[in-house]
Design a protein around this motif. Structure first.
Motif, PDB file in Angstrom:
ATOM      1  N   TRP A   2      -5.381   0.596   0.676  1.00  0.00           N
ATOM      2  CA  TRP A   2      -4.473  -0.039  -0.285  1.00  0.00           C
ATOM      3  C   TRP A   2      -4.551  -1.545  -0.147  1.00  0.00           C
ATOM      4  CZ3 TRP A   2      -2.679   3.172  -3.734  1.00  0.00           C
ATOM      5  CH2 TRP A   2      -2.466   4.515  -3.392  1.00  0.00           C
ATOM      6  N   GLU A  51      -2.900  -0.716 -10.788  1.00  0.00           N
ATOM      7  CA  GLU A  51      -1.631  -0.757 -11.507  1.00  0.00           C
ATOM      8  C   GLU A  51      -1.126  -2.184 -11.496  1.00  0.00           C
ATOM      9  OE1 GLU A  51       1.337   2.125 -10.395  1.00  0.00           O
ATOM     10  OE2 GLU A  51       2.972   0.904 -11.210  1.00  0.00           O
ATOM     11  N   PRO A 105      -1.630   3.849  -7.791  1.00  0.00           N
ATOM     12  CA  PRO A 105      -1.143   5.062  -7.103  1.00  0.00           C
ATOM     13  C   PRO A 105      -1.020   6.248  -8.066  1.00  0.00           C
ATOM     14  CG  PRO A 105       0.271   3.154  -6.659  1.00  0.00           C
ATOM     15  CD  PRO A 105      -0.644   2.760  -7.772  1.00  0.00           C
ATOM     16  N   ASP A 106      -1.247   7.429  -7.539  1.00  0.00           N
ATOM     17  CA  ASP A 106      -1.043   8.667  -8.293  1.00  0.00           C
ATOM     18  C   ASP A 106      -1.810   8.695  -9.603  1.00  0.00           C
ATOM     19  OD1 ASP A 106       0.819   9.533  -6.330  1.00  0.00           O
ATOM     20  OD2 ASP A 106       2.357   8.285  -7.285  1.00  0.00           O
ATOM     21  N   LEU A 107      -2.980   8.081  -9.618  1.00  0.00           N
ATOM     22  CA  LEU A 107      -3.824   8.141 -10.819  1.00  0.00           C
ATOM     23  C   LEU A 107      -4.918   9.168 -10.523  1.00  0.00           C
ATOM     24  CD1 LEU A 107      -4.284   6.649 -13.596  1.00  0.00           C
ATOM     25  CD2 LEU A 107      -6.037   5.328 -12.398  1.00  0.00           C
ATOM     26  N   SER A 108      -5.035  10.151 -11.393  1.00  0.00           N
ATOM     27  CA  SER A 108      -6.038  11.191 -11.134  1.00  0.00           C
ATOM     28  C   SER A 108      -7.432  10.599 -11.259  1.00  0.00           C
ATOM     29  CB  SER A 108      -5.875  12.332 -12.150  1.00  0.00           C
ATOM     30  OG  SER A 108      -6.285  11.890 -13.432  1.00  0.00           O
TER      31      SER A 108
END
Lengths: 376, 376
Positions: A303, A202, A218-221
């Motif tokens: 991360w 991102e 983050p929160d990416l399938s």
């Protein structure tokens, strides 16, 4: 490498362990990369004879920017100089009109777009996409020469659409995408067709300039991430890219991925790989353009965060530099050797770890402290 | 940095992200570091005027080897040039007799030792430590100028003890320690007294040359590791070391730690830190000599292995280089830009991961393949 900026500086750094003899064409002996490279030719990358002289003794030529005229690259290639990426690929990173046409042809989704001829034509373009109202705002871009928000305008009416036409170069109109966030998918491809895909990140822009990169996004399938990687691999293959390709993407609120920009060189969205990936984008770019087998692109930590350090109001960053090193011994600082000017990219920091919010806080604090916007 | 070898090459690499303007004194323009540094002075590090000329414009001078005469360093320091480590510290890495005397004085254990005057004196030294028989074998070392097994002899009788005296320099006799293995404890210390200790590593020597380093040392108790780190920190503090200090240790079969050698510069036993630690020994050496806050020394992976690449019988290593990259995309190769000669250190490889035997196998295979001793 043609171009003496920080990308060349960091590419040289990555080439040292590979045993590569790095030669640089730099506009001046003071530029970021020229400070750290042994073999520097000072000259103008827009001059064909300078490029010819530079190319002598090089096994391959590559670039830290897109500003070498395409016709010069074709001339060098015709004279037998290996140019990677080659002009037929690189033109898609140089000319946004050519890029959009190619993506349409190979079936990769872009924002709605077309070349426009004058402000009235912009109003027609806006109306073509209107779902109510006049269809403004519209994004206008000069097809060549823009970067970091330069050469890009968001216009709200026909009067505002006049400025981009003043330079007399073709102008591309694009819908202003209602995106949820920006992503970047980077791949590296060799002349013999090997390719690796980095984790999708991102990218957070501030005033049109990359500010923060979070790896992975983050929160990416897994499906969406794989779709972004497939898009980047398809573009690299279909356009014949050699080296690092960064595909900047919009993730729309209704769940689509649209290509914003392409860069065919190491890219700001990939700086996190220096400390966060098994093989950095710089090392893999070199391995690709030299047709060496590529290195693993995987992440080394759950991360990794990169935040750009912009120049602030204080030209002497030294005491802030000491403070940041002392405060966070795990912080990785990358300085470019540039004089500090307000808003200029003078370096970046990376942090990594298991807890995203802690990793993000550390990187943002350090970058803010170095810029002078945080003082405690 | 004085000295153009691979240590200077890798120190420059580590200095690029720190924004450091690196200047090199190299014996020739072809040396390992001279190939990759912008600002190179070619000259002889044994000549005081050359050193003076080199020092102009330097904020601080440091070293890639111990061969600058101590009296020249004292002269530079007297003229106001910051020399780090300073001559009063560095002499302990230059002169093994001075080093042993200092360790005795500060209470750090060494092998039994004394300066010997002739072969008959060696026989007396041997007899002093004999627990049966004549006390041979004995290790003889010239007090200055040795490295990588040069200047060191293991002698089995008085006749064999003649050679070391031929050079006419003082000779140190040491007991031949019955060690279980060799360890290295490295610390970095700043002028203002900050110090960091790296994980203690196991070092495997072949023919007196470092071959393999395993980080951390396997099966080393926390107490023993802490003891080794305390020894290194004590030496750094008591001798006033600035920069990286590597303490080579014997771990004896009866559980003692004895100091073998000291190096006050980046050291082969610390190359694993480039890929295996948060901050490399090269970056921390620079941070120390410039009195910047030090970086975290912790490991990034459970196991990191470094294996030196020695030149083999094939001067062209290129096809082996391709093979190793293709076979193991996670392999980190570090080449020094040197011509391949049999037995010469021309690079090293590192690997890291969760499983020591797999990590060790990968590194040894790559180093052996590059040397030409493994062909499949």
């Amino acid at each position: 490498m043609v171009g003496g900026g920080q990308l060349a500086r960091m590419t040289h750094e990555a080439g040292i362990p590979l045993g590569i003899r790095f030669k640089l064409l730099s506009a001046s002996p003071q530029e970021s990369a020229a400070q750290v490279v042994r073999d520097v030719v000072v000259g103008d990358h827009r001059d064909l004879d300078t490029l010819r002289r530079f190319a002598q003794g090089c096994d391959v030529i590559t670039f830290d920017h897109e500003h070498v005229p395409t016709e010069h690259l074709r001339a060098l290639e015709a004279e037998g100089v290996p140019v990677r990426p080659g002009p037929d690929a690189l033109v898609h990173a140089q000319d946004k009109g050519v890029m959009r046409a190619a993506l349409d042809r190979i079936g990769i989704a872009s924002p709605r777009h077309r070349i426009v001829t004058d402000p009235a034509d912009v109003t027609r373009f806006a109306a073509e996409g209107a779902t109510g109202g006049d269809g403004y705002p519209v994004v206008l871009k000069t097809v060549r020469g823009g970067y970091d928000g330069k050469g890009v305008w968001v216009v709200r009416d026909e009067a505002g659409a006049a400025e981009p036409f003043r330079a007399g170069v073709p102008v591309l109109a694009e819908e202003k995408v209602d995106f949820a966030r920006e992503l970047a998918a980077s791949v590296v491809r060799s002349p013999h067709g090997q390719a690796v895909a980095y984790p999708v990140v991102e990218s957070v822009q501030v005033d049109g300039v990359c500010d923060t990169v979070i790896a992975p996004a983050p929160d990416l399938s897994g499906e969406r991430a794989a779709e972004a990687q497939r898009m980047a691999l398809t573009i690299a293959r279909e356009l014949g890219v050699t080296g690092h390709l960064a595909v900047e993407l919009f993730e729309t609120r209704d769940g689509r991925l649209l290509v914003n920009e392409l860069a065919m060189r190491p890219h700001n969205s990939g700086h996190w790989t220096q400390d966060g990936a098994v093989t950095s984008q710089f090392a893999n770019h070199l391995r690709a353009v030299l047709d060496l087998p590529l290195g693993a692109p995987g992440a080394r930590a759950p991360w990794t965060v990169m935040v750009n350090v912009l120049g602030g109001d204080y030209p002497d960053m030294y005491s802030a530099y000491l403070h940041c090193m002392a405060r966070d011994p795990q912080l990785k600082i990358h300085m470019y050797g540039k004089d500090v000017k307000p808003g200029r990219k003078v370096g970046h920091v990376t942090t990594y770890g298991d807890d995203l919010s802690e990793v993000l806080d550390r990187a943002r604090h350090a970058a803010g402290y170095l810029r002078g916007t945080i003082t405690e």
